[in-house]
Design an enzyme around this catalytic site. Structure first.
Site, PDB file in Angstrom:
ATOM      1  N   ASP A  12       0.847  -1.201   0.000  1.00  0.00           N
ATOM      2  CA  ASP A  12       0.000   0.000   0.000  1.00  0.00           C
ATOM      3  C   ASP A  12       0.882   1.250   0.000  1.00  0.00           C
ATOM      4  OD1 ASP A  12      -2.173  -1.652   0.118  1.00  0.00           O
ATOM      5  OD2 ASP A  12      -2.804  -1.070   2.140  1.00  0.00           O
ATOM      6  N   GLY A  40      -6.860  -9.574   0.994  1.00  0.00           N
ATOM      7  CA  GLY A  40      -6.603 -10.933   1.442  1.00  0.00           C
ATOM      8  C   GLY A  40      -5.653 -10.955   2.626  1.00  0.00           C
ATOM      9  N   ALA A  41      -4.510 -10.323   2.458  1.00  0.00           N
ATOM     10  CA  ALA A  41      -3.498 -10.343   3.516  1.00  0.00           C
ATOM     11  C   ALA A  41      -4.030  -9.675   4.789  1.00  0.00           C
ATOM     12  CB  ALA A  41      -2.235  -9.650   3.030  1.00  0.00           C
ATOM     13  N   ASN A 179     -20.704  -5.108   1.305  1.00  0.00           N
ATOM     14  CA  ASN A 179     -21.042  -3.807   1.876  1.00  0.00           C
ATOM     15  C   ASN A 179     -22.354  -3.354   1.238  1.00  0.00           C
ATOM     16  OD1 ASN A 179     -20.514  -2.560  -0.585  1.00  0.00           O
ATOM     17  ND2 ASN A 179     -18.482  -1.857   0.012  1.00  0.00           N
ATOM     18  N   ASP A 240      -8.513   6.504   9.851  1.00  0.00           N
ATOM     19  CA  ASP A 240      -8.299   5.938   8.511  1.00  0.00           C
ATOM     20  C   ASP A 240      -9.215   4.712   8.380  1.00  0.00           C
ATOM     21  OD1 ASP A 240      -7.365   4.788   6.188  1.00  0.00           O
ATOM     22  OD2 ASP A 240      -5.292   4.557   6.860  1.00  0.00           O
ATOM     23  N   ASP A 246     -11.933  -5.591   6.292  1.00  0.00           N
ATOM     24  CA  ASP A 246     -11.067  -6.764   6.430  1.00  0.00           C
ATOM     25  C   ASP A 246     -10.971  -7.184   7.896  1.00  0.00           C
ATOM     26  OD1 ASP A 246     -10.597  -6.434   3.700  1.00  0.00           O
ATOM     27  OD2 ASP A 246      -8.828  -5.184   4.049  1.00  0.00           O
ATOM     28  N   GLY A 281      -3.419   3.236   8.640  1.00  0.00           N
ATOM     29  CA  GLY A 281      -2.784   2.086   7.996  1.00  0.00           C
ATOM     30  C   GLY A 281      -3.760   0.943   7.824  1.00  0.00           C
TER      31      GLY A 281
HETATM   32  O1  RIB Z   1      -9.275  -3.281   2.172  1.00  0.00           O
HETATM   33  C1  RIB Z   1      -8.135  -2.460   2.167  1.00  0.00           C
HETATM   34  C2  RIB Z   1      -7.140  -2.905   1.142  1.00  0.00           C
HETATM   35  O2  RIB Z   1      -7.686  -2.736  -0.143  1.00  0.00           O
HETATM   36  C3  RIB Z   1      -5.856  -2.117   1.134  1.00  0.00           C
HETATM   37  O3  RIB Z   1      -4.909  -2.626   2.055  1.00  0.00           O
HETATM   38  C4  RIB Z   1      -5.413  -2.188  -0.315  1.00  0.00           C
HETATM   39  O4  RIB Z   1      -4.293  -2.992  -0.522  1.00  0.00           O
HETATM   40  C5  RIB Z   1      -6.628  -2.702  -1.074  1.00  0.00           C
HETATM   41  O5  RIB Z   1      -6.443  -3.982  -1.501  1.00  0.00           O
END
Ligand code: RIB
Length: 294
Positions: A12, A40-41, A179, A240, A246, A281
């Protein structure tokens, strides 16, 4: 329950801006940082921080090694993150004064995943395990079909939404996380529909799937068969919003796998994402279990 998250891993690049750049405009940013992300991560990080047993599968370039190190530091099994010669996924993120973001993606390794790699990865999982997916990698339909054929359950987060999703075998998905915009598009809801109306339409369109509808500052909704639930947000000052969804998913899934009921899982998920949006972040903003379950 073991989770296999087949998903994006992104670098990012975050620019703080007064407003999202307009066509033809050159805008100076007031701040910049590079951080770990990818839907994903981030979801794998959230699962691991919440205490779940999660393996992440995906693909990165040499530039993404720091992401693997971070994930494994959180306790994610990274043995199925493959390396290739190209670049890792990249996300150019503009973060405006209202703390809203606008994101441009470059797929990189996320789009270089092969069906052969998917077969090898899925071979290590089976009944009782859950495959977690988002829409930032290739072969999502294949992943859903192959995982179901192996007896796994499947959670799909339809972000980021695009036309391709309408062609996925969504009737096979056990838990669909959308969403409000994605939900309305999938349900074919008329403009101006309420969250409850969108939820209702989704429950009827996908009767075999549990539905979670995240609605920003309006909290989260859940529907399955005759059960309807709502949970308000966990309110903290917003720094943020990146990775809020996620974080929500990681904590909802972990909470359910720990045996919590749906309402309780929604509550923990809302609390975790509330904490995440109070920090700047993506992956780094996700809270640890002690901050959420304590
Ligand atoms: O959901 C947030 C993510 O969306 C960010 O970290 C960015 O990489 C995008 O994939």
């Amino acid at each position: 329950m073991r989770f296999l998250n087949y998903g994006s891993v992104n670098i990012d690049l975050v620019f703080s801006v007064d407003h999202v750049v307009q066509p033809g405009e050159t805008l100076s940013s007031t701040g910049f940082f590079k951080s770990a992300g990818g839907k994903g991560a981030n979801q794998s990080a959230a699962l691991a921080k919440a205490g779940a047993d999660v393996t992440h599968a995906g693909k990165i370039g040499a530039d993404g090694q720091f992401l693997v190190d971070l994930l494994s530091g959180y306790g994610v099994d990274t043995s199925l993150i493959r390396l290739y010669e190209g670049a890792s996924g990249q996300a150019l993120i503009q973060l405006d004064k209202q703390k809203q973001n606008a994101i441009v993606l470059f797929g990189g390794g996320n789009l270089a995943i092969t069906k052969g790699e998917i077969d090898e990865s899925l071979a290590l999982f089976g009944p009782g395990d859950m495959l977690v997916l988002q829409n930032e990698i290739v072969h999502v339909s294949y992943l859903i079909e192959r995982a179901k054929a192996r007896g796994m359950s499947v959670c799909l987060n339809t972000a980021p939404f695009d036309e391709k999703i309408l062609g996925y075998p969504l009737h096979l998905v056990d838990l669909l996380v959308v969403n409000e915009i994605e939900g309305a598009a999938l349900a074919g809801s008329a403009q101006g529909s309420t969250f409850s109306e969108v939820l209702e339409a989704l429950v009827h369109a996908y009767p075999g799937s549990e539905i979670v509808l995240t609605a920003g500052k309006h909290g989260a909704y859940y529907g399955y068969r005759s059960l309807r639930l709502h949970e308000p947000i966990y309110e903290l000052p917003v720094a943020d919003t990146t990775a809020a969804g996620d974080t929500f998913i990681g904590y909802f899934l972990t909470s359910r796998s720990l045996g919590h009921g749906q309402q309780e899982a929604l509550r923990y998920a809302c609390k975790a994402s509330g904490i995440a949006v109070s920090r700047v972040g993506a992956m780094g903003s996700i809270p640890f279990a002690g901050e959420v379950f304590g």
